[in-house]
Scaffold this motif. Structure first.
Motif, PDB file in Angstrom:
ATOM      1  N   HIS A   1     -26.339   8.818   6.700  1.00 32.44           N
ATOM      2  CA  HIS A   1     -27.820   8.701   7.052  1.00 32.44           C
ATOM      3  C   HIS A   1     -28.583  10.589   7.065  1.00 32.44           C
ATOM      4  N   PRO A   2     -29.821  10.549   6.657  1.00 34.01           N
ATOM      5  CA  PRO A   2     -31.203  11.438   6.494  1.00 34.01           C
ATOM      6  C   PRO A   2     -31.133  12.247   7.036  1.00 34.01           C
ATOM      7  N   ASP A   3     -31.330  11.907   8.705  1.00 30.44           N
ATOM      8  CA  ASP A   3     -31.296  12.596   9.502  1.00 30.44           C
ATOM      9  C   ASP A   3     -29.329  13.338  10.586  1.00 30.44           C
ATOM     10  N   PRO A   4     -29.600  14.355   9.731  1.00 31.89           N
ATOM     11  CA  PRO A   4     -27.892  14.941  10.705  1.00 31.89           C
ATOM     12  C   PRO A   4     -27.874  14.762  12.040  1.00 31.89           C
ATOM     13  N   LYS A   5     -29.199  14.186  13.086  1.00 26.10           N
ATOM     14  CA  LYS A   5     -28.858  14.199  14.771  1.00 26.10           C
ATOM     15  C   LYS A   5     -27.897  12.544  14.681  1.00 26.10           C
ATOM     16  N   ARG A   6     -28.474  11.581  13.662  1.00 23.65           N
ATOM     17  CA  ARG A   6     -27.976  10.288  13.898  1.00 23.65           C
ATOM     18  C   ARG A   6     -27.033   9.859  13.099  1.00 23.65           C
ATOM     19  N   ARG A   7     -26.059  11.176  12.267  1.00 25.93           N
ATOM     20  CA  ARG A   7     -24.289  10.784  11.555  1.00 25.93           C
ATOM     21  C   ARG A   7     -23.525  10.794  12.567  1.00 25.93           C
ATOM     22  N   TRP A   8     -23.821  11.382  13.795  1.00 19.67           N
ATOM     23  CA  TRP A   8     -23.014  10.761  14.801  1.00 19.67           C
ATOM     24  C   TRP A   8     -22.283   9.220  15.001  1.00 19.67           C
ATOM     25  N   ILE A   9     -22.938   8.852  14.763  1.00 15.35           N
ATOM     26  CA  ILE A   9     -23.248   7.082  14.726  1.00 15.35           C
ATOM     27  C   ILE A   9     -22.065   6.340  14.078  1.00 15.35           C
ATOM     28  N   ALA A  10     -22.395   7.287  13.100  1.00 12.38           N
ATOM     29  CA  ALA A  10     -20.680   6.745  12.102  1.00 12.38           C
ATOM     30  C   ALA A  10     -19.789   7.829  12.783  1.00 12.38           C
ATOM     31  N   ALA A  11     -19.614   8.343  13.101  1.00 11.33           N
ATOM     32  CA  ALA A  11     -18.122   8.577  13.637  1.00 11.33           C
ATOM     33  C   ALA A  11     -18.208   7.539  15.366  1.00 11.33           C
ATOM     34  N   LEU A  12     -19.153   7.233  15.653  1.00 10.77           N
ATOM     35  CA  LEU A  12     -18.507   6.993  16.794  1.00 10.77           C
ATOM     36  C   LEU A  12     -17.852   4.809  16.576  1.00 10.77           C
ATOM     37  N   THR A  13     -19.002   4.539  15.687  1.00 10.39           N
ATOM     38  CA  THR A  13     -18.538   3.321  14.188  1.00 10.39           C
ATOM     39  C   THR A  13     -17.220   3.189  14.219  1.00 10.39           C
ATOM     40  N   ALA A  14     -16.978   4.287  13.457  1.00 10.06           N
ATOM     41  CA  ALA A  14     -15.270   4.695  12.762  1.00 10.06           C
ATOM     42  C   ALA A  14     -14.410   4.249  13.795  1.00 10.06           C
ATOM     43  N   GLY A  15     -14.145   5.421  14.870  1.00 12.23           N
ATOM     44  CA  GLY A  15     -13.477   4.680  16.147  1.00 12.23           C
ATOM     45  C   GLY A  15     -13.133   3.872  16.698  1.00 12.23           C
ATOM     46  N   CYS A  16     -14.550   2.585  17.020  1.00 15.14           N
ATOM     47  CA  CYS A  16     -14.568   1.678  16.558  1.00 15.14           C
ATOM     48  C   CYS A  16     -13.794  -0.019  16.052  1.00 15.14           C
ATOM     49  N   VAL A  17     -13.738   0.779  14.720  1.00 18.84           N
ATOM     50  CA  VAL A  17     -13.113  -0.158  13.689  1.00 18.84           C
ATOM     51  C   VAL A  17     -11.399   0.389  13.841  1.00 18.84           C
ATOM     52  N   TYR A  18     -11.361   1.876  14.219  1.00 23.38           N
ATOM     53  CA  TYR A  18     -10.012   1.629  14.770  1.00 23.38           C
ATOM     54  C   TYR A  18      -9.601   0.892  15.337  1.00 23.38           C
ATOM     55  N   LEU A  19      -9.719   0.434  16.554  1.00 23.52           N
ATOM     56  CA  LEU A  19      -9.661   0.264  17.990  1.00 23.52           C
ATOM     57  C   LEU A  19      -9.236  -1.440  16.872  1.00 23.52           C
ATOM     58  N   VAL A  20     -10.188  -1.760  16.396  1.00 25.71           N
ATOM     59  CA  VAL A  20      -9.946  -3.460  15.501  1.00 25.71           C
ATOM     60  C   VAL A  20      -9.321  -3.038  14.417  1.00 25.71           C
ATOM     61  N   LEU A  21      -8.350  -2.101  13.644  1.00 23.60           N
ATOM     62  CA  LEU A  21      -7.256  -1.869  12.646  1.00 23.60           C
ATOM     63  C   LEU A  21      -6.152  -1.929  13.465  1.00 23.60           C
ATOM     64  N   ALA A  22      -6.206  -1.171  14.294  1.00 24.07           N
ATOM     65  CA  ALA A  22      -4.648  -0.892  15.317  1.00 24.07           C
ATOM     66  C   ALA A  22      -4.107  -3.006  16.202  1.00 24.07           C
ATOM     67  N   LEU A  23      -4.741  -3.504  15.684  1.00 26.58           N
ATOM     68  CA  LEU A  23      -4.233  -4.737  16.342  1.00 26.58           C
ATOM     69  C   LEU A  23      -3.465  -5.219  14.952  1.00 26.58           C
ATOM     70  N   ALA A  24      -3.543  -5.154  14.058  1.00 23.62           N
ATOM     71  CA  ALA A  24      -3.062  -5.517  12.757  1.00 23.62           C
ATOM     72  C   ALA A  24      -1.576  -4.709  12.448  1.00 23.62           C
ATOM     73  N   SER A  25      -1.363  -3.077  13.412  1.00 28.03           N
ATOM     74  CA  SER A  25      -0.402  -2.828  12.804  1.00 28.03           C
ATOM     75  C   SER A  25       1.465  -3.426  12.719  1.00 28.03           C
ATOM     76  N   GLY A  26       1.618  -4.500  13.647  1.00 29.62           N
ATOM     77  CA  GLY A  26       2.905  -5.696  13.741  1.00 29.62           C
ATOM     78  C   GLY A  26       2.645  -5.890  12.812  1.00 29.62           C
ATOM     79  N   ALA A  27       1.474  -6.707  12.271  1.00 35.52           N
ATOM     80  CA  ALA A  27       1.344  -7.840  11.048  1.00 35.52           C
ATOM     81  C   ALA A  27       1.723  -6.356   9.791  1.00 35.52           C
ATOM     82  N   LEU A  28       1.660  -5.172   9.465  1.00 39.03           N
ATOM     83  CA  LEU A  28       1.391  -4.464   8.268  1.00 39.03           C
ATOM     84  C   LEU A  28       2.543  -4.713   8.649  1.00 39.03           C
ATOM     85  N   VAL A  29       4.103  -3.848   9.557  1.00 38.65           N
ATOM     86  CA  VAL A  29       5.189  -3.189   9.731  1.00 38.65           C
ATOM     87  C   VAL A  29       6.032  -4.628   9.449  1.00 38.65           C
TER      88      VAL A  29
END
Length: 401
Positions: free
Chosen positions: A296-324
């Motif tokens: 994001h051009p504004d440094p004060k808005r980039r925290w949204i990217a980290a928040l989004t990454a956290g939410c996506v990891y919660l979804v990816l966690a559901l794939a752990s059994g299938a991957l193993v």
């Protein structure tokens, strides 16, 4: 008038970027972080003695704990603070192998490493002690730990050439034109190869393993595991992840709240340990994906990217059994091949940092060799003895001219 219109447009441009840009950056951050090294995590946990179910639980645990940590830290401090599992730590586990006391002792070591990380946030002297470890010694130990895993693709070639050769070729081609996605593409080819192998051999898969499930393990306290696993895991996590992670954030003018970050990642490690999670920490290389202007051009808005990454990891966690399940069904050496390819760049960087300074090159080389040897003395793994040997030789030998 023209100048004023241009200036106004420049002021409004960060706002005009909207939410889509940081959200997209967060999705990329999570996908790159997950796909580039989840195979290393599974290899490390398996080498420690985890069953397939326990390894899947460990992958689930680190995904969830780092996801929650990212959401908490990014919202609280309005910074793009991204977390990751300790990839060097997972490589350390893979090179160390089973310890006295088995998987339960390894789980206890994970919890101790988390406690040390929390302690580092509150006790400045401990953080200063880790920072005082010479860079060439720490990086040489890391390089030695990584070497056996990076040799895995070569060793797997004669074992499963029909799958391994396309995996390596795909990785090599993508390294040239799209390096960020090279490991993901290599894993996709490995997954296809595993699927074909399953179909040809008519093997049946346990579909019940697809569902994410937590496998709890009561920690066992073993002094060999604490010295041989917890201490090296703590050191490589701090030296290769947390300290570089804060440096990366500083390049984008963000001052990471050290105590809060160490408390969140340390507690996350401790809470995830009984479920098989080895360690979480500040992201280092992937931190730039959410902290750079491209997020994001504004440094004060980039925290949204980290928040989004956290939410996506919660979804990816559901794939752990299938991957193993997929990894367990794949031909021998395929998982190790993907993991080894994912670590080659890290190995190259560690070797460069270890051997470039000429003053203590002999000490760094000895550290690397001891760590790569995999030797175990008194039930304590090679990483610890490599650090001890390197520091002693560095102290004993005068700097080269």
């Amino acid at each position: 008038m023209r100048t004023s219109v241009t200036s106004a447009a420049r002021v409004e441009s960060p706002r005009a970027a909207g939410m889509g840009q940081p959200i997209g950056a967060g999705i990329v951050t999570a996908l790159v972080g997950f796909t580039s090294s989840f195979a290393v995590v599974l290899a490390g946990l398996t080498a420690m003695g985890a069953t397939s179910a326990q390894a899947a639980s460990g992958l689930l645990a680190v995904c969830v704990t780092q996801a929650v940590g990212m959401i908490v830290l990014s919202r609280r401090y309005r910074m793009p603070i991204t977390l990751a599992w300790s990839t060097p730590g997972a490589a350390l586990l893979a090179s160390t192998g089973a310890v006295s006391g088995g998987w339960a002792a390894a789980v206890g070591a994970f919890a101790v490493a988390g406690a040390l990380i929390v302690l580092t946030g509150f006790w400045q002297r401990l953080g200063a002690l880790i920072a005082a470890i010479p860079v060439e010694i720490a990086q040489a130990m890391l390089a030695g730990v990584l070497l056996p895993m990076c040799l895995a693709p070569v060793k797997a070639l004669p074992v499963s050439p029909a799958v391994v050769v396309p995996v390596i070729a795909t990785w090599l081609v993508l390294q040239r034109c799209a390096p960020r996605w090279s490991v993901l593409a290599a894993f996709a080819v490995a997954a296809v190869g595993a699927g074909v192998d399953i179909a040809v051999t008519h093997r049946r898969l346990d579909l019940s393993a697809l569902a994410p499930r937590v496998e709890w393990t009561v920690p066992h306290w073993s002094w060999q595991a604490i010295i041989g696993v917890a201490v090296p895991l703590y050191i490589v996590t701090m030296a290769a992840q947390n300290i570089p992670g804060t440096a990366v954030m500083k390049t984008f003018d963000y001052q990471v709240p050290w105590r809060a970050a160490m408390t969140v990642t340390g507690l996350g490690t401790m809470l995830g340990a009984p479920a098989g999670g080895h360690a979480i920490n500040l992201a280092a290389i992937s931190a730039a994906l959410s902290a750079a202007p491209s997020a994001h051009p504004d440094p004060k808005r980039r925290w949204i990217a980290a928040l989004t990454a956290g939410c996506v990891y919660l979804v990816l966690a559901l794939a752990s059994g299938a991957l193993v399940m997929l990894v367990a069904a794949a031909p021998k050496g395929v998982l190790e091949t993907v993991a080894g390819l994912a670590l080659i760049a890290t190995l190259a960087a560690a070797l460069t940092a270890a051997l470039t300074p000429a003053a203590h090159r002999s000490a760094a080389a000895l550290t690397f060799l001891v760590a790569a040897s995999g030797v175990s003395l008194l039930g304590i793994g090679a990483a610890f003895w490599a650090l001890v040997a390197g520091l002693l030789v560095r102290w004993f030998l005068p700097p080269a001219k």
